[in-house]
Structure formats: C-alpha cells, structure tokens
Design a protein around this motif. Structure first.
Motif, mmCIF file in Angstrom:
data_model
loop_
_atom_site.group_PDB
_atom_site.id
_atom_site.type_symbol
_atom_site.label_atom_id
_atom_site.label_comp_id
_atom_site.label_asym_id
_atom_site.label_seq_id
_atom_site.Cartn_x
_atom_site.Cartn_y
_atom_site.Cartn_z
ATOM 1 N N GLU A 1 110.459 -62.369 2.813
ATOM 2 C CA GLU A 1 111.510 -61.883 1.600
ATOM 3 C C GLU A 1 112.632 -61.487 2.716
ATOM 4 O OE1 GLU A 1 112.700 -59.863 -1.580
ATOM 5 O OE2 GLU A 1 110.786 -61.030 -1.462
ATOM 6 N N ALA A 2 113.689 -61.571 1.893
ATOM 7 C CA ALA A 2 115.077 -61.311 2.365
ATOM 8 C C ALA A 2 115.128 -59.854 2.668
ATOM 9 C CB ALA A 2 116.268 -61.697 1.564
ATOM 10 N N TRP A 3 115.390 -59.424 3.851
ATOM 11 C CA TRP A 3 115.578 -57.805 4.107
ATOM 12 C C TRP A 3 117.229 -57.564 3.899
ATOM 13 C CZ3 TRP A 3 111.336 -54.829 5.834
ATOM 14 C CH2 TRP A 3 111.746 -53.503 6.031
ATOM 15 N N THR A 4 117.471 -56.988 2.585
ATOM 16 C CA THR A 4 118.727 -56.617 2.279
ATOM 17 C C THR A 4 119.064 -55.278 2.133
ATOM 18 O OG1 THR A 4 117.779 -56.577 -0.132
ATOM 19 C CG2 THR A 4 118.472 -58.795 0.575
ATOM 20 N N GLY A 5 120.742 -55.145 1.665
ATOM 21 C CA GLY A 5 120.888 -53.675 1.670
ATOM 22 C C GLY A 5 121.142 -52.784 2.731
ATOM 23 N N VAL A 6 121.303 -53.385 3.890
ATOM 24 C CA VAL A 6 121.644 -52.723 5.144
ATOM 25 C C VAL A 6 123.001 -52.545 5.099
ATOM 26 C CG1 VAL A 6 121.734 -52.682 7.463
ATOM 27 C CG2 VAL A 6 119.680 -53.549 6.466
ATOM 28 N N ARG A 7 123.693 -51.249 5.243
ATOM 29 C CA ARG A 7 124.930 -51.019 5.131
ATOM 30 C C ARG A 7 125.302 -50.020 6.138
ATOM 31 N NH1 ARG A 7 124.031 -54.612 2.335
ATOM 32 N NH2 ARG A 7 124.580 -54.971 0.075
ATOM 33 N N ASN A 8 125.021 -50.411 7.573
ATOM 34 C CA ASN A 8 125.381 -49.757 8.812
ATOM 35 C C ASN A 8 126.059 -50.807 9.592
ATOM 36 O OD1 ASN A 8 124.591 -48.756 11.430
ATOM 37 N ND2 ASN A 8 124.846 -46.821 10.319
ATOM 38 N N ALA B 1 125.247 -58.031 -1.315
ATOM 39 C CA ALA B 1 126.673 -57.485 -1.180
ATOM 40 C C ALA B 1 127.579 -58.538 -1.794
ATOM 41 C CB ALA B 1 126.957 -57.426 0.317
ATOM 42 N N LYS B 2 128.940 -57.671 -1.858
ATOM 43 C CA LYS B 2 129.968 -58.588 -2.480
ATOM 44 C C LYS B 2 130.293 -59.636 -1.243
ATOM 45 C CE LYS B 2 132.060 -54.789 -5.073
ATOM 46 N NZ LYS B 2 132.782 -53.845 -5.187
ATOM 47 N N LYS B 3 130.866 -60.700 -1.866
ATOM 48 C CA LYS B 3 131.124 -61.883 -1.045
ATOM 49 C C LYS B 3 131.625 -61.679 0.429
ATOM 50 C CE LYS B 3 130.866 -66.478 -2.711
ATOM 51 N NZ LYS B 3 131.212 -67.370 -3.705
ATOM 52 N N GLU C 1 132.444 -58.941 1.997
ATOM 53 C CA GLU C 1 132.129 -57.551 2.838
ATOM 54 C C GLU C 1 131.474 -58.038 4.267
ATOM 55 O OE1 GLU C 1 131.423 -54.229 -0.738
ATOM 56 O OE2 GLU C 1 129.749 -55.601 -0.192
ATOM 57 N N GLY C 2 130.662 -58.854 4.288
ATOM 58 C CA GLY C 2 130.345 -59.297 5.821
ATOM 59 C C GLY C 2 128.809 -58.808 6.044
ATOM 60 N N TRP C 3 128.378 -58.144 5.164
ATOM 61 C CA TRP C 3 126.772 -57.678 5.509
ATOM 62 C C TRP C 3 126.080 -58.843 5.491
ATOM 63 C CZ3 TRP C 3 127.402 -53.172 7.077
ATOM 64 C CH2 TRP C 3 128.379 -52.398 6.701
ATOM 65 N N VAL C 4 124.884 -58.817 6.033
ATOM 66 C CA VAL C 4 124.021 -59.920 6.376
ATOM 67 C C VAL C 4 122.631 -59.329 6.107
ATOM 68 C CG1 VAL C 4 125.432 -61.024 8.073
ATOM 69 C CG2 VAL C 4 123.655 -59.492 8.821
ATOM 70 N N ALA C 5 121.642 -60.323 5.999
ATOM 71 C CA ALA C 5 120.417 -60.251 5.788
ATOM 72 C C ALA C 5 119.429 -60.887 6.689
ATOM 73 C CB ALA C 5 119.773 -60.311 4.265
ATOM 74 N N VAL C 6 118.137 -60.734 6.810
ATOM 75 C CA VAL C 6 117.202 -61.639 7.690
ATOM 76 C C VAL C 6 115.926 -61.998 6.882
ATOM 77 C CG1 VAL C 6 118.135 -61.146 9.925
ATOM 78 C CG2 VAL C 6 116.325 -59.818 8.971
ATOM 79 N N GLN C 7 115.428 -62.823 6.838
ATOM 80 C CA GLN C 7 113.995 -63.094 6.174
ATOM 81 C C GLN C 7 112.953 -62.755 7.175
ATOM 82 O OE1 GLN C 7 114.633 -64.579 3.154
ATOM 83 N NE2 GLN C 7 112.535 -65.273 2.363
ATOM 84 N N THR C 8 112.004 -61.978 6.431
ATOM 85 C CA THR C 8 111.120 -61.284 7.245
ATOM 86 C C THR C 8 109.563 -61.611 6.535
ATOM 87 O OG1 THR C 8 111.040 -59.425 5.899
ATOM 88 C CG2 THR C 8 112.363 -59.293 7.728
#
Length: 139
Positions: A26-33, A76-78, A80-87
C-alpha cells in the motif's frame, strides 16, 4: 539497509489493513511534514520499518518493508512536492512494544520516538532496532 519507524492512526490505517494488502502493499500517503518527507525520500527498497499505532494505543505492533521508493503522493496536489512510499507487512510483533516501555528503557533514551514524539516518519538506528525487536519477543 536502513531502519525506520512509520506512525499511523489505527482507525485510519492499521497493521491489519497493511497485512490485508499482501505482497502488493500500500502507498504510505498523507505525510505533510518537511523532515518526514526528507526521510521518505531517503528510504530504499528493502529497508525495514516499525509499524507504529498512534492515538490511544501508542505502540509498535509489527515490522514492514519498503517495496517502492519515493514517488509523488497521489493524495497531494500535483505541484506541492509531497511523496509517498509503497509498504508491505513483514511480520507482527509477538508482543507490541508500547511507547511507555520505550521511554522507560535507558538504552533507548536517544531514540527519535522519545526525542521527536510528533514526527510521523523517523530513522531508527541498528542498535535501537535490535533492542526493540528483543523487547517484542522476536529473536
């Protein structure tokens, strides 16, 4: 290989949810720090992480693996530069390790979980990793 700790609210995404995703993960999403994002960008395929339930539980419940390195976070909005990883899930802890137990252990007093309690993505040293695994009953 590097070691990490990823935090999640079990009501939103739990260890059981991770296990249900199987090998596709699953993508680990929503990190905003910004610090947490930097850690996500440092993760490599095969790195291991502690799966930590926040909220009322406050405990490490299992070990996961990074199966895809950083990519644009689809939540995230395109620009914004936030990233996710797959876990994916690796193994559950025989006995969850609580935040209270970590804080009570002098050998873990420098652990990011103790020093930077609100950070959702944290590095874990090899020594901390071994010690927490031992606390959980893993060999």
């Amino acid at each position: 290989m590097a070691y990490w700790l990823l935090k999640t609210e079990p009501d939103e995404y739990s260890w059981n949810d991770q296990v249900k995703r199987g090998s596709k993960g699953e993508a680990w999403t929503g990190v905003r720090n910004f610090t947490a994002r930097r850690h996500l960008k440092e993760m490599k395929n095969g790195d291991k992480f502690f799966f930590y339930h926040t909220g009322e539980e406050k405990q490490i419940v299992g070990i996961g693996e990074i199966i895809r390195e950083a990519f644009p976070d689809p939540t995230a909005k395109k620009d914004e530069g936030w990233v996710a990883v797959q876990t994916s899930a690796d193994k559950p802890f025989p006995k969850p390790v609580t935040l209270a137990a970590v804080k009570a252990e002098p050998k873990l007093k420098e652990m990011a979980l103790v020093k930077y309690g609100r950070l959702s993505v944290q590095p874990v040293t090899a020594d901390e990793w071994k010690f927490v695994c031992k606390m959980s009953g893993l060999k």
